[in-house]
Design an enzyme around this catalytic site. Structure first.
Site, PDB file in Angstrom:
ATOM      1  N   ASP A  50       0.813  -1.215   0.000  1.00 16.95           N
ATOM      2  CA  ASP A  50       0.000   0.000   0.000  1.00 16.95           C
ATOM      3  C   ASP A  50       0.847   1.267   0.000  1.00 16.95           C
ATOM      4  OD1 ASP A  50      -2.623  -0.368  -0.034  1.00 16.95           O
ATOM      5  OD2 ASP A  50      -3.037   0.174   2.019  1.00 16.95           O
ATOM      6  N   CYS A  58     -25.213 -11.518  -8.688  1.00 15.04           N
ATOM      7  CA  CYS A  58     -25.330 -10.950  -7.331  1.00 15.04           C
ATOM      8  C   CYS A  58     -25.035  -9.446  -7.331  1.00 15.04           C
ATOM      9  CB  CYS A  58     -24.346 -11.672  -6.413  1.00 15.04           C
ATOM     10  SG  CYS A  58     -24.292 -10.997  -4.745  1.00 15.04           S
ATOM     11  N   CYS A 107     -24.713  -0.614  -0.073  1.00 11.93           N
ATOM     12  CA  CYS A 107     -23.899   0.576   0.209  1.00 11.93           C
ATOM     13  C   CYS A 107     -24.790   1.781   0.515  1.00 11.93           C
ATOM     14  CB  CYS A 107     -22.985   0.892  -0.972  1.00 11.93           C
ATOM     15  SG  CYS A 107     -22.000   2.379  -0.675  1.00 11.93           S
ATOM     16  N   CYS A 156     -17.374   7.117  -0.722  1.00 10.43           N
ATOM     17  CA  CYS A 156     -17.208   5.947   0.135  1.00 10.43           C
ATOM     18  C   CYS A 156     -17.051   6.364   1.602  1.00 10.43           C
ATOM     19  CB  CYS A 156     -15.978   5.192  -0.350  1.00 10.43           C
ATOM     20  SG  CYS A 156     -15.594   3.738   0.596  1.00 10.43           S
ATOM     21  N   CYS A 200     -15.001   1.236   6.634  1.00 11.52           N
ATOM     22  CA  CYS A 200     -16.335   0.666   6.455  1.00 11.52           C
ATOM     23  C   CYS A 200     -16.167  -0.731   5.870  1.00 11.52           C
ATOM     24  CB  CYS A 200     -17.155   1.534   5.508  1.00 11.52           C
ATOM     25  SG  CYS A 200     -18.787   0.836   5.152  1.00 11.52           S
ATOM     26  N   CYS A 203     -19.718  -3.436   2.269  1.00 12.99           N
ATOM     27  CA  CYS A 203     -19.749  -4.173   0.994  1.00 12.99           C
ATOM     28  C   CYS A 203     -19.028  -5.521   1.100  1.00 12.99           C
ATOM     29  CB  CYS A 203     -19.191  -3.338  -0.156  1.00 12.99           C
ATOM     30  SG  CYS A 203     -17.443  -2.960  -0.020  1.00 12.99           S
TER      31      CYS A 203
END
Length: 309
Positions: free
Chosen positions: A134, A191, A198, A214, A241, A244
């Protein structure tokens, strides 16, 4: 040039060592230009889906081509590390994304990658490379998908049939030819659970997330005030979060991690909304001593809590 039998042996050695270090899985791709990703990334940026994450606009070429990051790069080794916790927060609490329960993953994974590179250099010989967690313009999900570790789902996370999506992705880019893996197939089917769930409608189309809508963006990346129109839509998330991912059917197969450094501070798990509302900077520093939550800083966390009240 590396012979085919050596490529196979080296690849097996690397995968065995990755397993020993606790990685969930390891896949290998040929380093080169990510042709399919280039137009997608360009379109995503042109739509301003990055919001204030200006760093996403930098190093466009390097994001798509690891040979610009590592001299003479030949292989991208992608690794997954499980972070799914066995314990959960107090139900009467503001929520923290599961990936931030334990110690900051950057440090935990960097140490493992250093060890992996050291083993490669000891067992194989003179190999140069760089580890990425990252921390640089590397499209980690694209590389993980390319090397067969999963497919990129409609929520834009990497998904696997075996364990869902609660894991970190990291890379080791090295100047050694290896045996390469193949991409897997998409198993999202019809799906739309993540899109439907969300609360801020950040998944604007299947496989496309508007980062600027988001909840993770609002609670971590955004430095200004959270837009008022998000009031009542944040579902008590104060850092990150998981919605999802929580609703994704493949995450029924999530298994608890076995990395002690990812175990949460018991105090953090027991805190109630009232505790969070009264948190002092001192408690914040103690509870989140080595945690990724420090990214939002004490003031940022307080801003998020005030907005949720």
């Amino acid at each position: 040039m590396t012979s085919d039998s050596n490529k196979a042996n080296y690849s097996q050695l690397i995968k065995a060592e990755a397993k020993r270090l606790g990685f969930l899985s390891c896949g290998i791709s040929k380093a080169g230009f990510l042709e399919e990703e280039a137009p997608r990334l360009e379109h995503w940026l042109n739509q301003n889906h990055q919001g204030e994450m200006k760093y996403m606009e930098n190093h466009f070429d390097k994001r798509l081509n690891p040979t610009l990051l590592v001299d003479d790069a030949k292989s991208v080794i992608s690794l997954l590390l499980n972070y799914y916790p066995s314990e959960s927060q107090n139900p009467n609490s503001y929520k923290i994304s599961k990936y931030a329960y334990g110690q900051d993953y950057h440090f935990v994974i960097k140490e493992k990658l250093k060890e992996l590179l050291h083993t490669i250099q000891t067992q194989i010989g003179e190999v140069s490379g760089r580890a990425f967690v990252d921390s640089a313009p590397v499209l980690d999900k694209a590389w993980a998908a390319k090397s067969g570790l999963g497919w990129i789902g409609k929520n834009s996370n990497l998904l696997t049939q075996q364990v869902g999506s609660f894991y970190f992705i990291a890379e080791l880019i090295i100047d050694l030819d290896l045996e390469y893996d193949y991409a897997t197939t998409d198993h999202c089917g019809t799906c739309t659970a993540c899109i439907d769930a969300c609360p801020t409608e950040a998944i604007v189309a299947p496989y496309v997330v508007d980062g600027s809508k988001c909840i993770s963006y609002f609670t971590i990346e955004l430095k200004e005030n959270i837009p008022q129109e998000m009031k009542g839509k944040m579902d008590d998330w104060m850092f990150g979060c998981d919605i999802c991912q929580d609703v994704c059917p493949w995450n029924r197969f999530s298994k608890s991690h076995n990395e002690p450094l990812f175990n949460p501070n018991p105090e953090m798990l027991s805190m109630t909304k009232k505790d969070w509302e009264e948190i002092t900077e001192e408690i914040f520093k103690t509870v989140f001593k080595n945690s990724a939550v420090k990214r939002t800083k004490f003031d940022g966390l307080q801003r998020n809590i005030q907005f949720l009240k």
